[in-house]
Write a protein that holds these residues in place. Sequence first.
Motif, PDB file in Angstrom:
ATOM      1  N   ASP A  76      59.017 -45.859 -90.680  1.00 33.67           N
ATOM      2  CA  ASP A  76      58.903 -44.757 -91.636  1.00 33.67           C
ATOM      3  C   ASP A  76      59.598 -45.036 -92.963  1.00 33.67           C
ATOM      4  OD1 ASP A  76      57.398 -43.242 -89.882  1.00 33.67           O
ATOM      5  OD2 ASP A  76      59.145 -42.183 -89.053  1.00 33.67           O
ATOM      6  N   TYR A  78      55.159 -48.891 -91.963  1.00 34.89           N
ATOM      7  CA  TYR A  78      54.010 -48.811 -91.057  1.00 34.89           C
ATOM      8  C   TYR A  78      52.693 -48.970 -91.809  1.00 34.89           C
ATOM      9  CZ  TYR A  78      50.706 -47.234 -87.580  1.00 34.89           C
ATOM     10  OH  TYR A  78      49.639 -47.173 -86.714  1.00 34.89           O
ATOM     11  N   ASP A 110      60.525 -46.338 -84.864  1.00 34.22           N
ATOM     12  CA  ASP A 110      59.860 -45.368 -85.735  1.00 34.22           C
ATOM     13  C   ASP A 110      60.635 -45.196 -87.036  1.00 34.22           C
ATOM     14  OD1 ASP A 110      57.579 -44.760 -84.204  1.00 34.22           O
ATOM     15  OD2 ASP A 110      58.731 -43.374 -82.957  1.00 34.22           O
ATOM     16  N   SER A 148      58.096 -48.679 -80.684  1.00 30.97           N
ATOM     17  CA  SER A 148      57.347 -47.535 -81.203  1.00 30.97           C
ATOM     18  C   SER A 148      55.946 -47.553 -80.605  1.00 30.97           C
ATOM     19  CB  SER A 148      57.248 -47.607 -82.731  1.00 30.97           C
ATOM     20  OG  SER A 148      56.317 -46.654 -83.210  1.00 30.97           O
ATOM     21  N   ASN A 149      55.491 -46.414 -80.137  1.00 29.17           N
ATOM     22  CA  ASN A 149      54.134 -46.327 -79.600  1.00 29.17           C
ATOM     23  C   ASN A 149      53.082 -46.683 -80.650  1.00 29.17           C
ATOM     24  OD1 ASN A 149      55.044 -45.558 -77.077  1.00 29.17           O
ATOM     25  ND2 ASN A 149      54.842 -43.367 -77.495  1.00 29.17           N
ATOM     26  N   ARG A 150      53.394 -46.495 -81.924  1.00 25.35           N
ATOM     27  CA  ARG A 150      52.439 -46.802 -82.996  1.00 25.35           C
ATOM     28  C   ARG A 150      52.141 -48.290 -83.086  1.00 25.35           C
ATOM     29  NH1 ARG A 150      54.893 -44.134 -88.289  1.00 25.35           N
ATOM     30  NH2 ARG A 150      56.838 -44.567 -87.251  1.00 25.35           N
ATOM     31  N   SER A 193      50.035 -51.938 -91.135  1.00 22.10           N
ATOM     32  CA  SER A 193      48.629 -51.612 -90.864  1.00 22.10           C
ATOM     33  C   SER A 193      47.711 -52.304 -91.854  1.00 22.10           C
ATOM     34  CB  SER A 193      48.419 -50.096 -90.922  1.00 22.10           C
ATOM     35  OG  SER A 193      49.182 -49.456 -89.937  1.00 22.10           O
TER      36      SER A 193
END
Length: 164
Positions: free
Chosen positions: A119, A132, A115, A7-9, A136
């Motif tokens: 999610d 996520y 992702d 995931s780019n996140r 974080s």
Amino acid sequence: METKTASNRMYAIITLFDMHTKYFHQALEGISDEDATERLDTKANHIKWLTGSLIQERYELAKIFGQDLKSDADELFKDHKGIQDDAIYPTLDAYKKDWDKISPILRAELIKATDEKLDKILEYPGMSFSVYEMVSFDAYREANCIGQIALWRRLLNYPGINYM
């Protein structure tokens, strides 16, 4: 070498994770086990509690990703227990070994997190948030706890943390 995440996140999270993995050791460098339980006549969390709490949270996060592992000090920290005045906490060397055990396992899980997985909603009594958001928050918390250990270094007359 750049790390490719599913995931780019997760790219920035992995960057922080790697920094924290390194800074953890640097924050503890040279601190004696005796000093690591010093609270300087305050109610502040001592270095051993901060250290064990950091490790416990990495194990808890790994559990969210399917790794059913327990920290060596699980009984002292499970269910987000606060500092216990009468507890005997592990040595800093024992903590370092546990950190080195969980860190590559969790890192691999974070890299392959999709992702869809990120999610997913986690439900806890009175609150819910995504995986996520949990990841974080844990990145923020790790920086906070390592910063507290860095402050303890100075309060206990150790040299400041070496970030290089």
